[in-house]
Scaffold this active site. Sequence first.
Site, PDB file in Angstrom:
ATOM      1  N   ILE A  23       0.839  -1.197   0.000  1.00 36.30           N
ATOM      2  CA  ILE A  23       0.000   0.000   0.000  1.00 36.30           C
ATOM      3  C   ILE A  23       0.876   1.249   0.000  1.00 36.30           C
ATOM      4  O   ILE A  23       1.659   1.482   0.920  1.00 36.30           O
ATOM      5  CB  ILE A  23      -0.942   0.018   1.221  1.00 36.30           C
ATOM      6  CG1 ILE A  23      -1.726  -1.283   1.310  1.00 36.30           C
ATOM      7  CG2 ILE A  23      -1.885   1.220   1.125  1.00 36.30           C
ATOM      8  CD1 ILE A  23      -2.541  -1.627   0.071  1.00 36.30           C
ATOM      9  N   LYS A  24       0.711   2.051  -1.039  1.00 35.31           N
ATOM     10  CA  LYS A  24       1.492   3.272  -1.211  1.00 35.31           C
ATOM     11  C   LYS A  24       0.713   4.444  -0.617  1.00 35.31           C
ATOM     12  O   LYS A  24      -0.417   4.722  -1.038  1.00 35.31           O
ATOM     13  CB  LYS A  24       1.775   3.486  -2.697  1.00 35.31           C
ATOM     14  CG  LYS A  24       2.898   4.463  -3.007  1.00 35.31           C
ATOM     15  CD  LYS A  24       3.167   4.428  -4.503  1.00 35.31           C
ATOM     16  CE  LYS A  24       4.328   5.329  -4.886  1.00 35.31           C
ATOM     17  NZ  LYS A  24       4.521   5.350  -6.355  1.00 35.31           N
TER      18      LYS A  24
END
Length: 218
Positions: free
Chosen positions: A86-87
């Site tokens: 998850i960025k």
Amino acid sequence: MKFFIDTANLSEIQTAHDLGILDGVTTNPSLMAKEGISGKNNIYSHYKAICDIVSGDVSAEVISTDLEGMIREAEELVEIAPNIVIKIPMTEDGLKAIKKLSDEGIKTNCTLIFNAGQALLAAKAGATYVSPFLGRLDDIGHDGLELVSQITTIYRNYNIETEVLAASIRHTTHLLECAEIGADVATCPLKVFLQMLKHPLTDIGLAQFLADHKKMNG
């Protein structure tokens, strides 16, 4: 050093994979838009297609800016494939999200890092990766490579496990200097990897070998 490709183009990802050099992928909303991918279902399907090619980490960026939205998106994205990371942007709510997701065992990539203090905060919150944008710093007259060097030094001082993912790499010199500095990962467009293949003496040498072979063997 790990090599990630910074794109949402499936053909480019497949090419890098076929070269045998690909360790992962980074994407962002701009790269998705460049490929004409829009709408939640289409974006998620595209991430699945990327993960079908790549076994390494694939960074999928949230578009929410509030904590609740980031967590909601993260919980949906990690269901796509086990290698989704998850960025999350470097903001106050972003740090809170990184902490919560880290506590749940979910990998995160803290993006839009522009100083060492931000990188230290992200690491303290439990980020798997931090992404300093060296090319964008160079664009405004700052030394992006110096930032990567600062972060790697700080992390080594305290045995921090967060990996330094050098982003916004524009050319082969950026990549090689990041390797010298000790960045854990470099993410860049396919063209940078292809540029590394080329040297005029390689072309000249190969042409000479083939010419000599033909002369001797007809």
